[in-house]
Design an enzyme around this catalytic site. Structure first.
Site, PDB file in Angstrom:
ATOM      1  N   LYS A  79      17.068 -16.651 -10.541  1.00  0.00           N
ATOM      2  CA  LYS A  79      16.122 -17.331  -9.645  1.00  0.00           C
ATOM      3  C   LYS A  79      16.487 -17.028  -8.194  1.00  0.00           C
ATOM      4  O   LYS A  79      17.675 -16.987  -7.843  1.00  0.00           O
ATOM      5  CB  LYS A  79      16.184 -18.839  -9.928  1.00  0.00           C
ATOM      6  CG  LYS A  79      15.122 -19.660  -9.210  1.00  0.00           C
ATOM      7  CD  LYS A  79      15.216 -21.148  -9.584  1.00  0.00           C
ATOM      8  CE  LYS A  79      14.103 -21.962  -8.935  1.00  0.00           C
ATOM      9  NZ  LYS A  79      14.169 -23.398  -9.286  1.00  0.00           N
ATOM     10  N   SER A 159       9.557 -25.628 -10.552  1.00  0.00           N
ATOM     11  CA  SER A 159       9.609 -24.497  -9.660  1.00  0.00           C
ATOM     12  C   SER A 159      10.142 -23.204 -10.289  1.00  0.00           C
ATOM     13  O   SER A 159       9.892 -22.126  -9.759  1.00  0.00           O
ATOM     14  CB  SER A 159      10.477 -24.857  -8.456  1.00  0.00           C
ATOM     15  OG  SER A 159      11.831 -24.988  -8.836  1.00  0.00           O
ATOM     16  N   SER A 183      12.274 -28.966 -12.639  1.00  0.00           N
ATOM     17  CA  SER A 183      12.001 -27.539 -12.396  1.00  0.00           C
ATOM     18  C   SER A 183      12.570 -26.563 -13.417  1.00  0.00           C
ATOM     19  O   SER A 183      12.255 -25.377 -13.373  1.00  0.00           O
ATOM     20  CB  SER A 183      12.514 -27.139 -11.018  1.00  0.00           C
ATOM     21  OG  SER A 183      11.655 -27.611 -10.021  1.00  0.00           O
TER      22      SER A 183
END
Lengths: 493, 95
Positions: A79, A159, A183
């Site tokens: 990420k 997210s 998330s």
């Protein structure tokens, strides 16, 4: 030759050790898969194929020499929130334009030390603020899942939307993610993947771009429960550079998988039955209860009375911490600078240009609730409610409950540019209604795929555990996975 | 509680975010929607409840008061939009 990207981490690990495949071949297969799919799915914002092949070559050498690490030669996506030395790290924000850290986050350093290979950086909501991956400066990610007979593009959740899509579409063997209010778990549920947010303090936060420091935790998104267990074992550590990381030995999570559930007490909280929840989700939840009962667990009804206050309290605490953490983006030390007539004008123009709408909204809310005259009414009240939310969980654990089963999300994946959600920020926030309690209380939570809805879209269940008892979550989630089966998105991209 | 446009502009300035008249109008509506949503916290009885300061009961770890890192000025300024000889360059702030 079979498609190497179809192998789980556990399978690839065995084949690498048996010398049936090489890390270079495995990495090459993923680089090719990303090349073929990324234009359609937008999961990666940056790929690092040369670095990946160098790392794979080093892995092959270690495998040949017989000193392979726990993740030797396993290609992962990272990420964009994790600091990776010399590689694009921008939290998918315009304000971090061009930022390449001169350091490595502790979590990724742990993965590389165990032999993992980095494929690139994954798309996400800007500064991890969002539930659809639509607030990314790099544009939305597409969910590899579509409703039956439909060409409508769906969000992968957020997210960690890039992480979830990359895992579901087999553009990496597993991915790192982070979870501040849901998330990891919400995108996992939307994509038919497994995601675990460990206990606060289990993974070091050092070198991860901060959003809300008392809530942020790193964790993996993986194809199955076993892979998630393998990844978390490598990611977790105590770290002198994060004083909130906890000095408790990291157990062998994989060893918990397959243990019988007899004697385990699973709590079912009545407050997670919310108005307007689709019947299919209620049905899935009942199915989950039946599976765990069949496996020998005892089921008890429990009450977590302050559940409904978790989301409003979160939308005070998280923006307050974010407004403070994001004060550092001032056009001076890194990233974007927009010139102004004096220094304050430069700050204001830089931040107006560099931050997207959702990030600005949260900074504004945070600034407001911390401002003179409002601190007690908002921030202090929210932190007191947070104490009560945590106490709800402590009470049920004290009464002998080992884990809590809930739905992971109040719906399946929704469409990109959904009208309702874009018109009303609070509607978007409601996506996290089942996951956010866990962050507020610092507990571990895992989302595991449990079925498809009538449109053929994946739905997940969530298990919440005692602090630092991720083992029970892996053990129980595996039973659900065994009963439900695994779900793969039909390939259209 | 709700905010008016002048409060939104004041908060934006505190947060060092430039806002146009249009931005401020739009934000006023959105912030009020969020503040309206969090209003329900007022119905919780918090008498005698301590505000949370840490989710895990732990004493803050303290390291030895010793230099164990440093000498990285070049690394630290490397990502700055403008820097000169290990200094961050900003617009003049003192007349």
């Amino acid at each position: 030759m079979t498609d190497l990207t179809a192998l789980t981490i556990a399978e690839a690990r065995d084949q690498l050790k048996a010398k049936a495949i090489t890390a270079t071949e495995l990495t090459g297969a993923y680089i090719q898969a990303i090349e073929n799919a990324n234009e359609a799915l937008n999961a990666y914002v940056v790929t690092t194929p040369e670095k990946a092949l160098d790392m794979a070559k080093a892995s092959d050498a270690r495998l040949a020499a017989g000193n392979a690490g726990a993740l030797e030669g396993i290609p992962l996506g990272i990420k964009d929130l994790f600091g990776t030395e010399g590689v694009h790290t921008q939290a998918c924000s315009h304000i971090l334009d061009g930022f390449k850290p001169h350091y490595e986050s502790t979590v990724t350093a742990n993965l590389w030390a165990d032999g993992a290979v980095m494929l690139g950086k994954l798309n996400m909501d800007e500064f991890a603020m969002g539930s659809s991956n639509e607030s990314s400066y790099y544009g939305p990610v597409k969910n590899p899942w579509r409703a039956k007979g439909s060409n409508t593009d769906l969000v992968p959740g957020g997210s960690s939307g890039g992480s979830a899509t990359a895992v579901a579409a087999r553009l990496c063997a597993g991915a790192t993610a982070t979870d501040t209010g849901g998330s990891i778990r919400q995108p996992a549920a939307f994509t038919g993947t497994v995601g675990i947010k460990p206990t606060y303090g289990r993974c070091s936060r050092w070198g991860i771009v901060a959003f809300a420091s008392s809530l942020d935790q790193a964790g993996p998104i993986a194809r199955d429960v076993r892979d998630a267990a393998i990844l978390l074992k490598s990611m977790a550590s105590v770290d002198a550079k994060d004083t909130t990381s906890v000095d408790i030995a990291v157990p062998d999570y994989e060893a918990a998988i397959g243990k019988p559930l007899a004697g385990l007490k699973i709590g079912i909280p009545k407050e997670y039955r919310v108005d307007g929840m689709p019947e299919e989700i209620e049905k899935l939840w009942q199915q989950g209860i039946a599976w765990l009962k069949d496996a020998g667990a005892s089921i008890v009804d429990i009450s977590l009375p302050h559940t409904k206050y978790a989301l409003p309290a979160y939308y005070i605490v998280a923006p307050a911490e974010a407004s403070s953490n994001l004060a550092r983006y001032d056009g001076v030390r890194y990233g974007l600078r927009v010139p102004g007539r004096d220094i304050v004008d430069m700050y204001e123009k830089t931040r107006a240009t560099g931050f997207g709408d959702e990030v600005k909204r949260r900074i504004m809310i945070g600034t407001y609730v911390l401002s003179a005259g409002y601190y007690d009414a908002y921030y202090l009240q929210a932190q007191k409610v947070r104490t009560l939310i945590k106490k709800d969980f402590e009470d049920v654990f004290h009464a002998g409950v080992d884990a809590i089963l809930t739905p992971a999300t109040p719906s399946a994946a929704f469409g990109i540019a959904d009208q309702d959600m874009s018109a009303d920020p609070v509607k978007m926030y409601l996506n996290d209604i089942f996951t956010v309690t866990v962050n507020m209380a610092g507990l571990p939570g895992i989302a595991v795929p449990a079925g498809l809805d009538t449109r053929g879209l994946p739905l997940g269940l969530q298990l919440i555990g005692r602090p630092f008892d991720e083992e029970t979550l892996f053990q129980t989630a595996h039973v659900i996975e065994q009963a439900a089966g695994k779900f793969n998105a039909p390939k259209w991209w | 509680m709700s905010v008016d446009i002048s409060t939104v502009k004041r908060v934006a300035h505190l947060a060092r975010i430039a806002v146009s008249e249009d931005d401020a109008t739009r934000m006023t509506g959105q912030l009020n929607a969020i503040l309206g949503f969090v209003e329900q916290l007022n119905e919780v009885n918090v008498e005698g409840v301590e505000p949370m300061t840490s989710v895990t009961p732990m004493a803050m770890k303290k390291r030895q008061d010793q230099v164990n890192d440093g000498d990285k000025a070049a690394d630290i300024v490397a990502n700055a939009p403008i820097h000169e000889e290990n200094f961050f360059v900003v617009p003049k702030v003192v007349e």
